[in-house]
Design an enzyme around this catalytic site. Structure first.
Site, mmCIF file in Angstrom:
data_model
loop_
_atom_site.group_PDB
_atom_site.id
_atom_site.type_symbol
_atom_site.label_atom_id
_atom_site.label_comp_id
_atom_site.label_asym_id
_atom_site.label_seq_id
_atom_site.Cartn_x
_atom_site.Cartn_y
_atom_site.Cartn_z
ATOM 1 C CG ASN A 8 16.934 16.664 -35.051
ATOM 2 O OD1 ASN A 8 17.579 16.756 -34.014
ATOM 3 N ND2 ASN A 8 16.951 17.599 -35.972
ATOM 4 C CG ASP A 10 19.645 18.764 -33.510
ATOM 5 O OD1 ASP A 10 20.553 18.049 -33.977
ATOM 6 O OD2 ASP A 10 19.004 19.585 -34.192
ATOM 7 C CG HIS A 11 16.258 18.863 -28.572
ATOM 8 N ND1 HIS A 11 16.854 20.094 -28.464
ATOM 9 C CD2 HIS A 11 15.287 18.995 -29.507
ATOM 10 C CE1 HIS A 11 16.258 20.945 -29.285
ATOM 11 N NE2 HIS A 11 15.304 20.301 -29.930
ATOM 12 N NE ARG A 19 25.732 19.874 -14.155
ATOM 13 C CZ ARG A 19 25.350 19.189 -13.092
ATOM 14 N NH1 ARG A 19 24.072 18.993 -12.861
ATOM 15 N NH2 ARG A 19 26.225 18.716 -12.252
ATOM 16 C CG HIS A 44 20.568 22.206 -37.163
ATOM 17 N ND1 HIS A 44 19.435 22.993 -37.098
ATOM 18 C CD2 HIS A 44 21.489 22.957 -37.800
ATOM 19 C CE1 HIS A 44 19.683 24.165 -37.660
ATOM 20 N NE2 HIS A 44 20.929 24.168 -38.091
ATOM 21 N NE ARG A 46 20.624 26.708 -34.091
ATOM 22 C CZ ARG A 46 19.413 26.964 -34.595
ATOM 23 N NH1 ARG A 46 18.539 25.991 -34.727
ATOM 24 N NH2 ARG A 46 19.068 28.167 -34.942
ATOM 25 N NE ARG A 50 20.836 27.449 -30.538
ATOM 26 C CZ ARG A 50 19.740 28.092 -30.950
ATOM 27 N NH1 ARG A 50 18.549 27.560 -30.755
ATOM 28 N NH2 ARG A 50 19.824 29.252 -31.541
ATOM 29 C CG HIS A 51 21.692 21.424 -30.507
ATOM 30 N ND1 HIS A 51 22.173 21.278 -31.796
ATOM 31 C CD2 HIS A 51 20.494 22.047 -30.637
ATOM 32 C CE1 HIS A 51 21.297 21.778 -32.638
ATOM 33 N NE2 HIS A 51 20.265 22.277 -31.981
ATOM 34 C CD GLU A 70 17.762 19.351 -39.465
ATOM 35 O OE1 GLU A 70 17.874 20.267 -38.623
ATOM 36 O OE2 GLU A 70 16.808 18.581 -39.481
ATOM 37 C CB THR A 100 13.306 24.977 -33.108
ATOM 38 O OG1 THR A 100 13.499 23.934 -34.063
ATOM 39 C CG2 THR A 100 11.884 25.484 -33.195
ATOM 40 C CB THR A 101 14.627 25.373 -38.205
ATOM 41 O OG1 THR A 101 15.753 24.626 -37.752
ATOM 42 C CG2 THR A 101 14.912 25.972 -39.561
ATOM 43 C CD GLU A 151 13.130 18.127 -43.346
ATOM 44 O OE1 GLU A 151 14.298 17.772 -43.521
ATOM 45 O OE2 GLU A 151 12.625 18.365 -42.227
ATOM 46 C CG HIS A 191 10.078 22.195 -37.659
ATOM 47 N ND1 HIS A 191 9.423 22.804 -36.631
ATOM 48 C CD2 HIS A 191 11.374 22.526 -37.539
ATOM 49 C CE1 HIS A 191 10.293 23.488 -35.925
ATOM 50 N NE2 HIS A 191 11.489 23.344 -36.435
ATOM 51 N N GLY A 213 12.189 15.020 -34.259
ATOM 52 C CA GLY A 213 13.115 15.116 -33.144
ATOM 53 C C GLY A 213 12.440 15.296 -31.808
#
Ligand code: PXP
Length: 237
Positions: A8, A10-11, A19, A44, A46, A50-51, A70, A100-101, A151, A191, A213
Protein backbone atom coordinates in the site's frame (compact mmCIF):
# COMPACT_ATOMS: atom_id res chain seq x y z
CA UNK A 1 2.89 -21.50 -2.60
CA UNK A 2 4.10 -18.34 -0.97
CA UNK A 3 1.76 -15.64 0.24
CA UNK A 4 1.53 -12.68 -2.15
CA UNK A 5 2.50 -9.21 -0.98
CA UNK A 6 0.50 -6.15 -1.96
CA UNK A 7 2.22 -2.93 -0.93
CA UNK A 8 0.00 0.00 0.00
CA UNK A 9 1.64 3.21 -1.20
CA UNK A 10 -0.85 5.73 0.24
CA UNK A 11 1.77 7.28 2.46
CA UNK A 12 4.04 8.11 -0.45
CA UNK A 13 1.18 10.36 -1.54
CA UNK A 14 0.71 11.58 2.05
CA UNK A 15 4.26 12.92 1.95
CA UNK A 16 3.72 14.58 -1.43
CA UNK A 17 0.45 16.17 -0.30
CA UNK A 18 2.17 17.62 2.77
CA UNK A 19 3.78 20.16 0.42
CA UNK A 20 1.41 19.83 -2.53
CA UNK A 21 4.43 19.10 -4.71
CA UNK A 22 4.90 16.55 -7.49
CA UNK A 23 7.28 14.44 -5.40
CA UNK A 24 7.53 11.73 -4.23
CA UNK A 25 5.74 10.15 -7.18
CA UNK A 26 3.48 7.19 -6.30
CA UNK A 27 4.14 5.59 -9.71
CA UNK A 28 7.89 5.66 -9.16
CA UNK A 29 7.25 4.19 -5.71
CA UNK A 30 5.11 1.44 -7.21
CA UNK A 31 7.92 0.46 -9.55
CA UNK A 32 10.39 0.30 -6.65
CA UNK A 33 7.95 -1.95 -4.76
CA UNK A 34 7.63 -4.29 -7.73
CA UNK A 35 11.43 -4.33 -8.14
CA UNK A 36 11.68 -5.29 -4.46
CA UNK A 37 9.35 -8.27 -4.90
CA UNK A 38 5.84 -6.92 -4.36
CA UNK A 39 3.17 -8.83 -6.27
CA UNK A 40 0.87 -5.86 -6.57
CA UNK A 41 0.16 -2.30 -5.53
CA UNK A 42 -2.62 -1.20 -3.20
CA UNK A 43 -3.92 2.35 -2.95
CA UNK A 44 -6.88 3.92 -1.21
CA UNK A 45 -8.70 6.70 -3.01
CA UNK A 46 -10.37 8.34 -0.04
CA UNK A 47 -13.40 10.59 -0.38
CA UNK A 48 -11.43 13.50 1.08
CA UNK A 49 -8.48 12.80 -1.28
CA UNK A 50 -6.09 13.25 1.61
CA UNK A 51 -3.33 11.24 -0.07
CA UNK A 52 -3.94 9.34 -3.32
CA UNK A 53 -5.55 11.51 -6.05
CA UNK A 54 -7.71 10.43 -8.99
CA UNK A 55 -4.83 11.10 -11.36
CA UNK A 56 -2.56 8.76 -9.34
CA UNK A 57 -4.97 5.88 -9.76
CA UNK A 58 -5.08 6.43 -13.53
CA UNK A 59 -1.29 6.55 -13.76
CA UNK A 60 -0.86 3.50 -11.54
CA UNK A 61 -3.27 1.57 -13.73
CA UNK A 62 -1.21 2.47 -16.79
CA UNK A 63 1.86 0.79 -15.23
CA UNK A 64 0.32 -2.61 -15.90
CA UNK A 65 1.13 -3.89 -12.43
CA UNK A 66 -1.66 -5.51 -10.43
CA UNK A 67 -3.71 -2.81 -8.73
CA UNK A 68 -6.01 -3.24 -5.74
CA UNK A 69 -8.07 -0.09 -5.26
CA UNK A 70 -9.42 0.40 -1.76
CA UNK A 71 -12.54 2.54 -1.70
CA UNK A 72 -15.80 3.20 0.02
CA UNK A 73 -18.98 1.83 -1.62
CA UNK A 74 -20.41 5.08 -3.00
CA UNK A 75 -21.78 5.91 -6.46
CA UNK A 76 -18.86 8.24 -7.09
CA UNK A 77 -16.25 5.60 -6.31
CA UNK A 78 -18.03 2.88 -8.26
CA UNK A 79 -18.04 5.16 -11.29
CA UNK A 80 -14.31 5.80 -10.96
CA UNK A 81 -13.52 2.11 -10.47
CA UNK A 82 -15.62 1.04 -13.45
CA UNK A 83 -13.73 3.53 -15.60
CA UNK A 84 -10.23 2.70 -14.34
CA UNK A 85 -10.81 -1.03 -13.97
CA UNK A 86 -8.33 -2.04 -11.29
CA UNK A 87 -7.69 -5.77 -10.98
CA UNK A 88 -9.38 -5.75 -7.59
CA UNK A 89 -11.49 -3.38 -5.57
CA UNK A 90 -11.41 -3.78 -1.82
CA UNK A 91 -14.45 -2.15 -0.29
CA UNK A 92 -13.70 -0.48 3.05
CA UNK A 93 -15.67 1.66 5.47
CA UNK A 94 -14.51 5.25 5.70
CA UNK A 95 -14.89 7.91 8.34
CA UNK A 96 -13.75 11.45 7.70
CA UNK A 97 -12.11 11.90 11.07
CA UNK A 98 -10.21 8.61 11.18
CA UNK A 99 -6.43 8.51 10.78
CA UNK A 100 -6.59 5.14 9.06
CA UNK A 101 -9.34 2.58 8.33
CA UNK A 102 -10.61 1.75 11.80
CA UNK A 103 -12.85 -1.26 11.51
CA UNK A 104 -14.17 -3.68 8.94
CA UNK A 105 -17.31 -3.25 6.85
CA UNK A 106 -20.60 -4.12 8.46
CA UNK A 107 -21.74 -6.40 5.64
CA UNK A 108 -24.69 -7.67 7.68
CA UNK A 109 -26.11 -4.19 8.24
CA UNK A 110 -25.43 -2.86 4.73
CA UNK A 111 -26.06 -6.08 2.83
CA UNK A 112 -28.49 -4.60 0.29
CA UNK A 113 -26.37 -1.62 -0.71
CA UNK A 114 -23.17 -3.65 -0.73
CA UNK A 115 -24.71 -6.39 -2.83
CA UNK A 116 -25.59 -3.85 -5.54
CA UNK A 117 -22.10 -2.36 -5.50
CA UNK A 118 -20.43 -5.79 -5.64
CA UNK A 119 -22.60 -6.66 -8.62
CA UNK A 120 -21.87 -3.42 -10.47
CA UNK A 121 -18.13 -3.87 -10.03
CA UNK A 122 -18.18 -7.53 -10.97
CA UNK A 123 -20.22 -6.71 -14.07
CA UNK A 124 -17.29 -4.51 -15.10
CA UNK A 125 -14.92 -7.46 -14.70
CA UNK A 126 -13.44 -6.28 -11.40
CA UNK A 127 -12.79 -8.78 -8.61
CA UNK A 128 -14.30 -7.53 -5.36
CA UNK A 129 -12.94 -8.07 -1.88
CA UNK A 130 -14.68 -6.98 1.32
CA UNK A 131 -12.56 -5.71 4.22
CA UNK A 132 -14.15 -7.27 7.29
CA UNK A 133 -13.41 -7.98 10.92
CA UNK A 134 -12.82 -11.66 11.72
CA UNK A 135 -16.44 -12.41 12.67
CA UNK A 136 -18.58 -15.34 11.53
CA UNK A 137 -21.64 -13.30 10.56
CA UNK A 138 -19.57 -10.93 8.38
CA UNK A 139 -17.89 -13.78 6.54
CA UNK A 140 -21.16 -15.60 5.92
CA UNK A 141 -22.88 -12.47 4.63
CA UNK A 142 -19.91 -11.65 2.37
CA UNK A 143 -20.41 -14.95 0.58
CA UNK A 144 -24.19 -14.49 0.44
CA UNK A 145 -23.93 -11.11 -1.30
CA UNK A 146 -21.58 -12.55 -3.92
CA UNK A 147 -18.08 -11.34 -3.02
CA UNK A 148 -15.29 -13.65 -4.16
CA UNK A 149 -12.67 -12.38 -1.72
CA UNK A 150 -12.56 -11.04 1.79
CA UNK A 151 -9.70 -9.15 3.40
CA UNK A 152 -9.51 -9.98 7.08
CA UNK A 153 -8.81 -6.94 9.23
CA UNK A 154 -5.73 -7.81 11.30
CA UNK A 155 -5.70 -4.51 13.21
CA UNK A 156 -6.90 -5.91 16.53
CA UNK A 157 -4.28 -8.65 16.38
CA UNK A 158 -1.58 -6.13 15.49
CA UNK A 159 -2.59 -3.68 18.20
CA UNK A 160 -3.01 -6.20 21.02
CA UNK A 161 -0.49 -5.28 23.70
CA UNK A 162 -0.61 -8.42 25.83
CA UNK A 163 0.48 -11.86 24.55
CA UNK A 164 -2.75 -13.44 25.67
CA UNK A 165 -4.90 -10.94 23.79
CA UNK A 166 -2.70 -11.26 20.72
CA UNK A 167 -3.08 -15.04 20.71
CA UNK A 168 -6.86 -14.73 20.98
CA UNK A 169 -6.94 -12.35 18.02
CA UNK A 170 -4.58 -14.56 16.03
CA UNK A 171 -6.82 -17.54 16.66
CA UNK A 172 -9.82 -15.53 15.46
CA UNK A 173 -8.04 -14.71 12.21
CA UNK A 174 -7.10 -18.39 11.81
CA UNK A 175 -10.61 -19.68 12.48
CA UNK A 176 -12.22 -17.16 10.19
CA UNK A 177 -9.77 -18.03 7.42
CA UNK A 178 -10.76 -21.69 7.64
CA UNK A 179 -14.44 -20.86 7.75
CA UNK A 180 -14.16 -18.53 4.74
CA UNK A 181 -12.34 -21.21 2.76
CA UNK A 182 -15.00 -23.75 3.58
CA UNK A 183 -17.72 -21.54 2.15
CA UNK A 184 -15.73 -20.86 -1.00
CA UNK A 185 -14.28 -17.43 -0.32
CA UNK A 186 -10.70 -16.49 -1.10
CA UNK A 187 -8.80 -14.66 1.60
CA UNK A 188 -6.49 -11.68 1.90
CA UNK A 189 -5.50 -10.03 5.16
CA UNK A 190 -4.00 -6.79 6.31
CA UNK A 191 -3.76 -3.74 8.53
CA UNK A 192 -1.12 -3.03 11.14
CA UNK A 193 1.21 -5.79 9.92
CA UNK A 194 4.92 -5.23 10.39
CA UNK A 195 8.21 -7.08 10.07
CA UNK A 196 7.61 -9.00 13.32
CA UNK A 197 3.91 -9.71 13.65
CA UNK A 198 3.52 -10.72 10.00
CA UNK A 199 5.24 -14.05 10.74
CA UNK A 200 2.30 -15.28 12.80
CA UNK A 201 -0.23 -14.29 10.14
CA UNK A 202 1.82 -16.00 7.40
CA UNK A 203 1.68 -19.24 9.39
CA UNK A 204 -2.12 -19.40 8.86
CA UNK A 205 -2.84 -21.64 5.88
CA UNK A 206 -5.21 -20.29 3.27
CA UNK A 207 -4.37 -16.59 3.24
CA UNK A 208 -3.46 -15.66 -0.34
CA UNK A 209 -2.27 -12.10 -0.02
CA UNK A 210 -1.16 -9.65 2.64
CA UNK A 211 -1.69 -5.94 2.13
CA UNK A 212 0.91 -3.95 3.99
CA UNK A 213 1.60 -0.23 3.91
CA UNK A 214 2.69 1.78 6.89
CA UNK A 215 5.48 -0.44 8.25
CA UNK A 216 7.11 -0.75 4.82
CA UNK A 217 6.92 2.97 4.03
CA UNK A 218 8.25 3.80 7.51
CA UNK A 219 11.20 1.43 7.04
CA UNK A 220 11.87 2.84 3.59
CA UNK A 221 12.86 6.18 5.10
CA UNK A 222 16.00 4.48 6.41
CA UNK A 223 16.79 1.76 3.86
CA UNK A 224 14.99 2.83 0.68
CA UNK A 225 11.69 1.52 -0.60
CA UNK A 226 12.98 -1.34 -2.70
CA UNK A 227 15.05 -2.67 0.19
CA UNK A 228 12.15 -2.26 2.63
CA UNK A 229 10.02 -4.44 0.33
CA UNK A 230 12.86 -6.96 -0.14
CA UNK A 231 13.06 -7.30 3.65
CA UNK A 232 9.29 -7.79 4.02
CA UNK A 233 9.30 -10.31 1.20
CA UNK A 234 12.08 -12.20 2.99
CA UNK A 235 10.08 -12.34 6.24
CA UNK A 236 6.93 -13.51 4.45
CA UNK A 237 8.93 -16.20 2.65
N1 PXP B 1 -5.83 -3.16 4.14
C1 PXP B 1 -6.74 -2.16 4.18
C2 PXP B 1 -8.14 -2.47 3.75
C3 PXP B 1 -6.40 -0.87 4.59
O1 PXP B 1 -7.33 0.12 4.62
C4 PXP B 1 -5.05 -0.61 4.94
C5 PXP B 1 -4.65 0.77 5.33
O2 PXP B 1 -4.80 1.64 4.28
C6 PXP B 1 -4.14 -1.67 4.86
C7 PXP B 1 -4.55 -2.94 4.48
C8 PXP B 1 -2.70 -1.48 5.19
O3 PXP B 1 -2.57 -1.18 6.55
P1 PXP B 1 -1.18 -0.69 7.12
O4 PXP B 1 -0.87 0.62 6.47
O5 PXP B 1 -1.41 -0.59 8.59
O6 PXP B 1 -0.16 -1.76 6.74
Amino acid sequence: MSVRLGVNIDHIATLRQARLEALPDPCAAAMECIAGGADGIVCHLREDRRHIQDEDVKKLRALKTRIDLEMVATEEMVKIARKIRPDMVTLVPEKRAEITTEGGLDVVKHRNDLKKVVQKLQDAGIIVSLFIDPEDAQVEESAVIGAKFIEIHTGKFANAKKDNARMIELEKVGNITQKARMIGLRINAGHGLDYNNVKEIVSIPGIEELNIGFSIIARSVFVGLKQAVVEMRRVIG
